[in-house]
Design a protein around this motif. Structure first.
Motif, short mmCIF file in Angstrom:
data_model
loop_
_atom_site.label_atom_id
_atom_site.label_comp_id
_atom_site.label_asym_id
_atom_site.label_seq_id
_atom_site.Cartn_x
_atom_site.Cartn_y
_atom_site.Cartn_z
N ALA A 115 0.83 -1.21 0.00
CA ALA A 115 0.00 0.00 0.00
C ALA A 115 0.86 1.26 0.00
N VAL A 116 1.90 1.27 0.81
CA VAL A 116 2.79 2.43 0.85
C VAL A 116 3.49 2.63 -0.49
N ALA A 117 3.92 1.54 -1.11
CA ALA A 117 4.58 1.65 -2.41
C ALA A 117 3.65 2.28 -3.45
N ILE A 118 2.39 1.88 -3.46
CA ILE A 118 1.43 2.41 -4.44
C ILE A 118 1.16 3.89 -4.17
N ILE A 123 1.92 9.66 -5.50
CA ILE A 123 2.11 11.05 -5.11
C ILE A 123 3.44 11.58 -5.66
N GLY A 124 4.49 10.80 -5.48
CA GLY A 124 5.81 11.25 -5.91
C GLY A 124 5.92 11.45 -7.41
N VAL A 125 5.30 10.55 -8.18
CA VAL A 125 5.35 10.67 -9.63
C VAL A 125 4.64 11.93 -10.11
N LEU A 126 3.44 12.18 -9.60
CA LEU A 126 2.70 13.38 -10.00
C LEU A 126 3.45 14.64 -9.59
N TYR A 127 3.92 14.68 -8.37
CA TYR A 127 4.62 15.85 -7.85
C TYR A 127 5.89 16.12 -8.66
N SER A 180 7.54 8.79 2.36
CA SER A 180 8.14 7.89 1.36
C SER A 180 8.02 8.41 -0.06
N TRP A 181 7.21 9.43 -0.30
CA TRP A 181 7.00 9.92 -1.66
C TRP A 181 8.11 10.88 -2.12
N LEU A 182 8.96 11.30 -1.19
CA LEU A 182 9.98 12.30 -1.52
C LEU A 182 11.01 11.75 -2.51
N GLY A 183 11.43 10.50 -2.31
CA GLY A 183 12.40 9.89 -3.22
C GLY A 183 11.89 9.78 -4.65
N PRO A 184 10.71 9.17 -4.86
CA PRO A 184 10.16 9.11 -6.22
C PRO A 184 9.98 10.49 -6.85
N VAL A 188 11.62 11.30 -10.52
CA VAL A 188 10.77 11.62 -11.67
C VAL A 188 11.00 13.06 -12.11
N ARG A 189 11.25 13.95 -11.18
CA ARG A 189 11.53 15.35 -11.54
C ARG A 189 12.76 15.43 -12.44
N GLY A 190 13.80 14.66 -12.11
CA GLY A 190 15.00 14.64 -12.95
C GLY A 190 14.70 14.12 -14.35
N GLU A 191 13.87 13.09 -14.44
CA GLU A 191 13.48 12.56 -15.75
C GLU A 191 12.66 13.59 -16.53
N ALA A 192 11.75 14.28 -15.83
CA ALA A 192 10.88 15.25 -16.50
C ALA A 192 11.67 16.42 -17.05
N LEU A 193 12.71 16.85 -16.35
CA LEU A 193 13.54 17.95 -16.84
C LEU A 193 14.18 17.59 -18.19
N SER A 194 14.52 16.33 -18.36
CA SER A 194 15.10 15.88 -19.62
C SER A 194 14.04 15.70 -20.71
N LEU A 195 12.89 15.14 -20.33
CA LEU A 195 11.86 14.81 -21.32
C LEU A 195 11.15 16.04 -21.87
N ARG A 196 11.05 17.11 -21.08
CA ARG A 196 10.26 18.26 -21.50
C ARG A 196 10.87 19.00 -22.70
N VAL A 197 12.15 18.76 -22.99
CA VAL A 197 12.80 19.44 -24.12
C VAL A 197 12.88 18.52 -25.35
#
Length: 310
Positions: A115-118, A123-127, A180-184, A188-197
């Protein structure tokens, strides 16, 4: 010279699984790439061992109690019995069968872990996706909030919240998910910075696509590898956190069973030689956490092979 060179078109019988290059210049991965990921994953012996142990542990905890007695005994002559006939792992200080308690205790530990993983991953992915895609001031403010929360000792937050509220499975899921959502989010934020360009994101913008569509349809799906790998580690981390809280006496209160609580109770008898009150619960925690780590490592390696083929 091939047929494609002569006509400028790809032949109809082009082998399946070849990556195509649409107008945006962005390669997409065919279904065969995911078959390659699965093949690479299953070729990893540690991954197979990890999956096997997880499946066996789920069967042991959720199906086992239907075939093995888990009722309390509570008779003085059954207290702290060593492993033997009728009690393969002995009994505890209250005369309860340790094997039965191990099955029931695993249910709460695994439920909280999954449950925590889900929740934390969601939350972490959206944020992280929103922060990385929008960038600028919004990204700075959102990431500084994450940094502040990461600067606070996680165990301190958990102990504080668990001491205020009466621990239940639902409450522990919420409390552990909150830290626990801080790590994800950062991953994902690092990935999004690359994907947005990328070219295909720019093309969607030119065609009038909004930020919501880009984030949900393009940014997040292209971080699926990072998300899946991180989710497996989240399960293992949540089980460890749950065990730590229970060991400190802040887990689910008795008579409810959980592995961390069983381990905490067993430590009280460490000098009495009652090893069966310590090792079964400890080994269950270690085996489950290591199994999920094996799966996560194998997924990461398999997805790296997929990315190399893109």
């Amino acid at each position: 010279m091939t047929l494609a060179d002569k006509t400028g078109e790809m032949p109809e019988n082009e082998p399946a699984g070849v990556d195509a290059l649409p107008e945006g210049g962005e390669a997409y991965v065919s279904g065969s790439a995911w078959r390659m990921v699965l093949r690479s994953f299953l070729d990893n012996k540690l991954a197979v061992i990890g999956i096997t142990f997880v499946v066996l542990m789920v069967i042991f905890c959720f199906i086992g109690p239907h075939f093995y007695h888990t009722d309390q005994i509570n008779t003085s002559y059954n207290i702290n019995l060593p492993p033997g006939k009728g009690h393969p792992l002995g009994t505890d200080e209250n005369g309860r069968d340790v094997l039965g308690r191990l099955m029931v205790g695993g249910q709460s530990s695994l439920e909280i872990g999954f449950a925590v993983a889900i929740i934390a991953t969601f939350i972490g992915v959206l944020y992280g996706a929103i922060s990385g895609f929008l960038g600028g001031v919004v990204d700075t403010v959102m990431m500084r909030l994450v940094d502040v929360m990461l600067a606070i000792p996680t165990l301190f937050i958990l102990i504080y919240l668990a001491s205020i509220f009466k621990p239940t499975i639902k409450l522990l899921i919420v409390v552990i998910s909150l830290v626990s959502w801080l790590g994800p989010a950062r991953l994902v934020r690092g990935e999004a910075l690359s994907l947005r360009v990328r070219e295909y994101v720019k093309a969607v913008r030119v065609m009038g696509g909004g930020s919501r569509r880009i984030i949900l349809r393009h940014i997040i799906p292209n971080t699926i590898g990072t998300i899946v790998v991180n989710a497996t580690f989240q399960v293992a981390d949540a089980i460890l956190v749950m065990a730590s809280l229970s060991f400190l006496g802040l887990g689910i209160p008795p008579p409810a069973a959980n592995w961390g609580g069983m381990l905490s109770n067993g430590v009280n008898f460490i000098y009495d030689g009652y090893w069966w009150l310590i090792y079964p619960a400890g080994l269950a925690i270690v085996i489950t956490v290591v199994a999920f780590n094996f799966i996560g490592d194998a997924l990461r390696d398999a997805l790296e092979v997929r990315l190399q083929k893109r």
